[in-house]
Scaffold this motif. Structure first.
Motif, mmCIF file in Angstrom:
data_model
loop_
_atom_site.group_PDB
_atom_site.id
_atom_site.type_symbol
_atom_site.label_atom_id
_atom_site.label_comp_id
_atom_site.label_asym_id
_atom_site.label_seq_id
_atom_site.Cartn_x
_atom_site.Cartn_y
_atom_site.Cartn_z
ATOM 1 N N UNK A 38 -8.231 -2.568 -21.243
ATOM 2 C CA UNK A 38 -8.818 -2.262 -19.935
ATOM 3 C C UNK A 38 -7.913 -2.846 -18.866
ATOM 4 N N UNK A 39 -7.632 -2.045 -17.841
ATOM 5 C CA UNK A 39 -6.788 -2.492 -16.734
ATOM 6 C C UNK A 39 -7.592 -2.440 -15.449
ATOM 7 N N UNK A 40 -7.378 -3.424 -14.595
ATOM 8 C CA UNK A 40 -7.917 -3.419 -13.244
ATOM 9 C C UNK A 40 -6.793 -3.681 -12.266
ATOM 10 N N UNK A 41 -6.770 -2.910 -11.180
ATOM 11 C CA UNK A 41 -5.812 -3.110 -10.091
ATOM 12 C C UNK A 41 -6.619 -3.451 -8.852
ATOM 13 N N UNK A 42 -6.230 -4.537 -8.195
ATOM 14 C CA UNK A 42 -7.011 -5.060 -7.077
ATOM 15 C C UNK A 42 -6.131 -5.274 -5.855
ATOM 16 N N UNK A 43 -6.753 -5.238 -4.691
ATOM 17 C CA UNK A 43 -6.042 -5.551 -3.456
ATOM 18 C C UNK A 43 -6.078 -7.042 -3.142
ATOM 19 N N UNK A 44 -6.744 -7.832 -4.018
ATOM 20 C CA UNK A 44 -6.874 -9.273 -3.808
ATOM 21 C C UNK A 44 -6.850 -9.971 -5.157
ATOM 22 N N UNK A 52 -11.424 -3.854 -6.115
ATOM 23 C CA UNK A 52 -10.823 -3.086 -7.198
ATOM 24 C C UNK A 52 -10.496 -1.686 -6.684
ATOM 25 N N UNK A 53 -9.222 -1.326 -6.739
ATOM 26 C CA UNK A 53 -8.805 -0.011 -6.253
ATOM 27 C C UNK A 53 -8.585 0.985 -7.391
ATOM 28 N N UNK A 54 -8.466 0.482 -8.624
ATOM 29 C CA UNK A 54 -8.287 1.368 -9.772
ATOM 30 C C UNK A 54 -8.628 0.598 -11.040
ATOM 31 N N UNK A 55 -9.232 1.267 -12.010
ATOM 32 C CA UNK A 55 -9.524 0.644 -13.297
ATOM 33 C C UNK A 55 -9.623 1.727 -14.365
ATOM 34 N N UNK A 70 -1.765 5.234 -5.489
ATOM 35 C CA UNK A 70 -2.372 4.010 -4.980
ATOM 36 C C UNK A 70 -2.127 3.812 -3.491
ATOM 37 N N UNK A 71 -1.044 4.336 -2.969
ATOM 38 C CA UNK A 71 -0.716 4.120 -1.564
ATOM 39 C C UNK A 71 0.141 2.877 -1.382
ATOM 40 N N UNK A 72 0.812 2.796 -0.254
ATOM 41 C CA UNK A 72 1.651 1.634 0.037
ATOM 42 C C UNK A 72 0.800 0.374 0.174
#
Length: 206
Positions: A38-44, A52-55, A70-72
């Motif tokens: 499982x992956x989580x991508x966060x802005x913090x 969480x911006x993506x998981x 994801x965007x810059x």
């Protein structure tokens, strides 16, 4: 009474871990047979739900990419592993920054134009200070640009005219941006036709 202890160490995030140009990066880590991830991508770095911006769960192979951009910006990502018995704690995180510079918009000639001037003057939109542009033009029968008819690299402006004529024919052209750290994606193909006309020759009276 029998029991089995089967602790599971989370996978370690590897890449991306720096500044990248891709809006949809490829995530990599060491995969172990029999485990899913499982992956989580966060802005913090706190990985709070609101950040969480993506998981994605159930990942079995790498490289892994999300199906959207994801965007810059700067992001943090971590992993946890699951096998037949256990789910691990979350791993430590890696960080990366996306600095995609975008794709220029072709302005002229308009795609499909028939031109009486050879070589044609190509123009496109400005993506900002410090950006240069690569341009390629090729015959319309060469959609992969394998045999480019004319090109420019690191063109400083938003217009370019080849130094010599291309000749009558059908062509496509594209442009991309480069800010020194990232090279953008090629634009789409714009088509143009060159159909120069030789003037009639005066005969008589002479």
């Amino acid at each position: 009474y029998a029991l089995t202890i089967d602790t599971l160490t989370p996978a370690t995030p590897l890449t991306p871990n720096s500044t990248i140009c891709q809006l949809s990066p490829a995530f990599n880590w060491a995969v172990v047979a029999g485990e899913t991830y499982t992956i989580e991508v966060s802005s913090n770095t706190d990985f709070a739900v609101a950040n969480i911006v993506a998981s994605k769960s159930g990942i079995t192979a790498v490289p892994f990419s999300f199906t959207f951009d994801l965007g810059n910006g700067t992001y943090y990502w971590h992993l946890r592993s699951t096998n037949a018995n256990c789910t691990s704690a979350w791993s430590g995180y890696e960080t990366f920054t996306i600095d995609d510079i975008g794709t220029p918009t072709q302005l002229s000639p308009v795609s499909g134009d028939i031109l009486c001037i050879d070589p044609p003057a190509l123009t496109w939109s400005n993506l900002g200070a410090g950006v240069t542009y690569d341009v390629q033009i090729t015959e319309s029968t060469d959609p992969t640009y394998a045999s480019v008819s004319a090109s420019a690299t690191a063109n400083a402006g938003t217009n370019w005219t080849n130094a010599i004529a291309l000749g009558v024919g059908n062509y496509i052209w594209r442009v991309r941006a480069n800010n020194g750290s990232c090279v953008g994606a090629w634009s789409g193909d714009y088509a143009l036709t060159i159909d120069t006309l030789t003037p009639a020759t005066p005969l008589t009276p002479n």
